[in-house]
Scaffold this motif. Structure first.
Motif, PDB file in Angstrom:
ATOM      1  N   PRO A 257       8.623 -26.981 -17.265  1.00  0.00           N
ATOM      2  CA  PRO A 257       7.729 -28.007 -18.192  1.00  0.00           C
ATOM      3  C   PRO A 257       6.728 -27.756 -16.765  1.00  0.00           C
ATOM      4  O   PRO A 257       7.052 -28.129 -15.567  1.00  0.00           O
ATOM      5  CB  PRO A 257       8.658 -29.363 -18.127  1.00  0.00           C
ATOM      6  CG  PRO A 257      10.128 -28.541 -18.361  1.00  0.00           C
ATOM      7  CD  PRO A 257      10.283 -27.482 -17.769  1.00  0.00           C
ATOM      8  N   VAL A 258       5.898 -28.449 -17.040  1.00  0.00           N
ATOM      9  CA  VAL A 258       4.759 -28.866 -16.205  1.00  0.00           C
ATOM     10  C   VAL A 258       3.725 -29.927 -15.830  1.00  0.00           C
ATOM     11  O   VAL A 258       4.192 -30.184 -17.795  1.00  0.00           O
ATOM     12  CB  VAL A 258       3.895 -27.395 -15.506  1.00  0.00           C
ATOM     13  CG1 VAL A 258       4.518 -26.023 -15.571  1.00  0.00           C
ATOM     14  CG2 VAL A 258       3.089 -26.566 -16.936  1.00  0.00           C
ATOM     15  N   LEU A 283      11.154 -33.418  -8.026  1.00  0.00           N
ATOM     16  CA  LEU A 283      10.533 -34.167  -9.666  1.00  0.00           C
ATOM     17  C   LEU A 283      11.003 -34.719 -10.512  1.00  0.00           C
ATOM     18  O   LEU A 283      10.670 -35.025 -11.302  1.00  0.00           O
ATOM     19  CB  LEU A 283       8.919 -32.821  -9.882  1.00  0.00           C
ATOM     20  CG  LEU A 283       8.209 -32.465  -9.126  1.00  0.00           C
ATOM     21  CD1 LEU A 283       7.058 -31.607  -9.422  1.00  0.00           C
ATOM     22  CD2 LEU A 283       7.940 -33.141  -7.971  1.00  0.00           C
ATOM     23  N   GLY A 284      12.361 -33.963 -10.953  1.00  0.00           N
ATOM     24  CA  GLY A 284      13.177 -34.517 -12.459  1.00  0.00           C
ATOM     25  C   GLY A 284      12.514 -34.016 -12.821  1.00  0.00           C
ATOM     26  O   GLY A 284      11.734 -32.687 -12.680  1.00  0.00           O
ATOM     27  N   ASP A 285      12.759 -34.868 -14.231  1.00  0.00           N
ATOM     28  CA  ASP A 285      12.259 -33.645 -15.405  1.00  0.00           C
ATOM     29  C   ASP A 285      11.291 -34.004 -15.861  1.00  0.00           C
ATOM     30  O   ASP A 285      11.081 -35.200 -15.837  1.00  0.00           O
ATOM     31  CB  ASP A 285      13.302 -34.076 -16.944  1.00  0.00           C
ATOM     32  CG  ASP A 285      12.733 -33.641 -17.669  1.00  0.00           C
ATOM     33  OD1 ASP A 285      12.001 -32.245 -17.718  1.00  0.00           O
ATOM     34  OD2 ASP A 285      13.559 -33.770 -19.178  1.00  0.00           O
ATOM     35  N   VAL A 286      10.202 -33.557 -15.766  1.00  0.00           N
ATOM     36  CA  VAL A 286       8.558 -33.771 -15.556  1.00  0.00           C
ATOM     37  C   VAL A 286       8.307 -33.910 -17.294  1.00  0.00           C
ATOM     38  O   VAL A 286       7.077 -34.552 -17.928  1.00  0.00           O
ATOM     39  CB  VAL A 286       7.363 -32.953 -15.029  1.00  0.00           C
ATOM     40  CG1 VAL A 286       7.798 -33.007 -13.656  1.00  0.00           C
ATOM     41  CG2 VAL A 286       7.736 -31.512 -15.927  1.00  0.00           C
ATOM     42  N   HIS A 287       9.045 -33.709 -18.116  1.00  0.00           N
ATOM     43  CA  HIS A 287       8.755 -34.659 -19.174  1.00  0.00           C
ATOM     44  C   HIS A 287       9.933 -35.810 -20.060  1.00  0.00           C
ATOM     45  O   HIS A 287       9.776 -35.802 -21.367  1.00  0.00           O
ATOM     46  CB  HIS A 287       9.536 -32.927 -20.555  1.00  0.00           C
ATOM     47  CG  HIS A 287       8.426 -32.145 -20.121  1.00  0.00           C
ATOM     48  ND1 HIS A 287       8.136 -30.936 -21.696  1.00  0.00           N
ATOM     49  CD2 HIS A 287       6.795 -31.815 -19.733  1.00  0.00           C
ATOM     50  CE1 HIS A 287       7.707 -30.641 -20.973  1.00  0.00           C
ATOM     51  NE2 HIS A 287       6.133 -30.636 -19.897  1.00  0.00           N
ATOM     52  N   ALA A 288      10.086 -36.195 -18.678  1.00  0.00           N
ATOM     53  CA  ALA A 288      11.460 -37.225 -18.826  1.00  0.00           C
ATOM     54  C   ALA A 288      10.565 -37.896 -19.951  1.00  0.00           C
ATOM     55  O   ALA A 288      11.471 -38.929 -20.636  1.00  0.00           O
ATOM     56  CB  ALA A 288      10.927 -37.850 -17.789  1.00  0.00           C
ATOM     57  N   ALA A 289       9.573 -38.588 -20.599  1.00  0.00           N
ATOM     58  CA  ALA A 289       8.901 -39.293 -21.251  1.00  0.00           C
ATOM     59  C   ALA A 289       8.261 -38.739 -22.793  1.00  0.00           C
ATOM     60  O   ALA A 289       8.094 -39.642 -23.435  1.00  0.00           O
ATOM     61  CB  ALA A 289       7.738 -39.716 -20.963  1.00  0.00           C
TER      62      ALA A 289
END
Length: 345
Positions: A257-258, A283-289
């Motif tokens: 994920p980017v 960064l954690g999960d950049v698709h968290a939202a």
């Protein structure tokens, strides 16, 4: 794992000889991205791509035509699965059914990794409702003569522009190879055929905006050196490697994920089993939202209706393992149709 005991057998077995990556390293990798891989798989029927012998030179994946490969897709839950591994009953286009692994906790992911699973292929549905997808998948597949740079250009221009016009939020990831995947959460109230029709309408509009660079032609012989948008990835039983999945290539890449902002400078080769843990820690999960909002397919379904009414653009062929579908054109590649016509004269 939590209150689960997941035994890792033969942890020192090397799975990626080029990088010296062992099964223990694979377990550690999925632990390090646990929040992200669970967000990608949670409560989704998931096919396991198992490479029990590792990714060695000459290793190949079994296919329908040749089942003697070194790796294979496991759609049915193994009989030896612990009772805490959740499953979901799914129906294939053939009419057959199966109980497929439906991860609800990280322990299930690690149990699957111990079986030699590298890549997880989740359905675009949740196990509570397996007939109504909650995800629209836009698969940018560069054809020979094109590559990641062309796929990125398509994503950053026409795809993103169209998403904005539709009011959709798209989440982009590398495929782990040369392509890109963009996911859009949708309201789970449309059938697979409708989601596929919406994906085809989206793809055709991108093709109109980037003629000569993008194609929706199903037959490989017609595609040329263009980026194919694979609308059939939205058909029932078609799956895409999940975010954070490991891909079976010598350098152990992952589907990463980017953000849209960083995509212009992305090199897909930078995302591997060995590099992703540090990125995730930072960064954690950049698709968290991704689950924050679900969108309506109605604008795309209206676009599909206009394509047919105004341009005469009806359906396209389904994958070869499907029964003949209503409204589907002949499932014969153009060169064979031409040969058959010549023979009939």
């Amino acid at each position: 794992m939590g209150d689960r005991l997941v035994k890792v057998t033969n942890p020192d077995k090397v799975y990626f000889p080029e990088r010296g990556i062992t099964k223990h390293d694979l377990v550690d990798y999925y632990l390090s991205v646990g929040e992200g891989i669970l967000r990608a798989l949670r409560s989704r029927p998931t096919t396991l791509e198992r490479w029990p012998g590792g990714v060695f030179e000459g290793a190949r994946l079994s296919t329908r035509a040749d089942n003697k490969g070194d790796a294979f897709y496991q759609k049915r839950v193994p009989k030896t699965a612990p009772d805490w591994v959740k499953t979901a009953r799914i129906d294939f286009p053939s009419g057959r059914s199966a109980d497929e692994v439906c991860p609800t906790e990280l322990a299930t992911v690690l149990w699957a990794v111990n079986l030699g699973t590298l890549t997880f292929h989740p359905w675009p549905v949740r196990c509570a409702d397996v007939d109504h997808p909650d995800e629209l998948r836009i698969d940018l597949d560069p054809q020979p003569g094109t590559g990641f740079d062309e796929a990125r250009h398509v994503a950053l221009t026409a795809v993103r522009e169209l998403l904005d016009e539709l009011g959709y939020t798209g989440f982009v990831k590398t495929s782990g190879s040369r392509g890109l995947h963009i996911y859009v959460r949708i309201e789970p109230r449309w059938a697979f055929t409708q989601v596929r029709a919406a994906a085809l309408a989206f793809a055709r509009e991108v093709e109109r905006r980037l003629p000569g660079l993008v194609t929706t032609k199903w037959w490989k012989e017609e595609r040329g050196e263009e980026v194919f948008i694979d609308f059939n990835q939205n058909a029932r039983d078609r799956t895409i490697a999940s975010a954070y999945s490991i891909r079976p290539r010598p350098h152990a890449p992952v589907s990463a994920p980017v953000t849209w902002e960083e995509l212009p400078g992305v090199d897909p080769g930078d995302f591997t089993v060995q590099t992703m843990p540090a990125r995730f820690a930072e960064l954690g999960d950049v698709h968290a939202a991704i689950d924050d909002q679900a969108f309506s397919l109605e604008p795309l379904l209206e676009m599909a209706e206009r394509d047919e009414a105004d341009h005469g653009l009806g359906d396209m062929p389904y994958p070869p393992n499907y029964p003949k579908m209503p409204g589907e054109p002949k499932r014969v590649q153009p060169s064979k149709r031409a040969d058959r016509s010549s023979a009939d004269q």
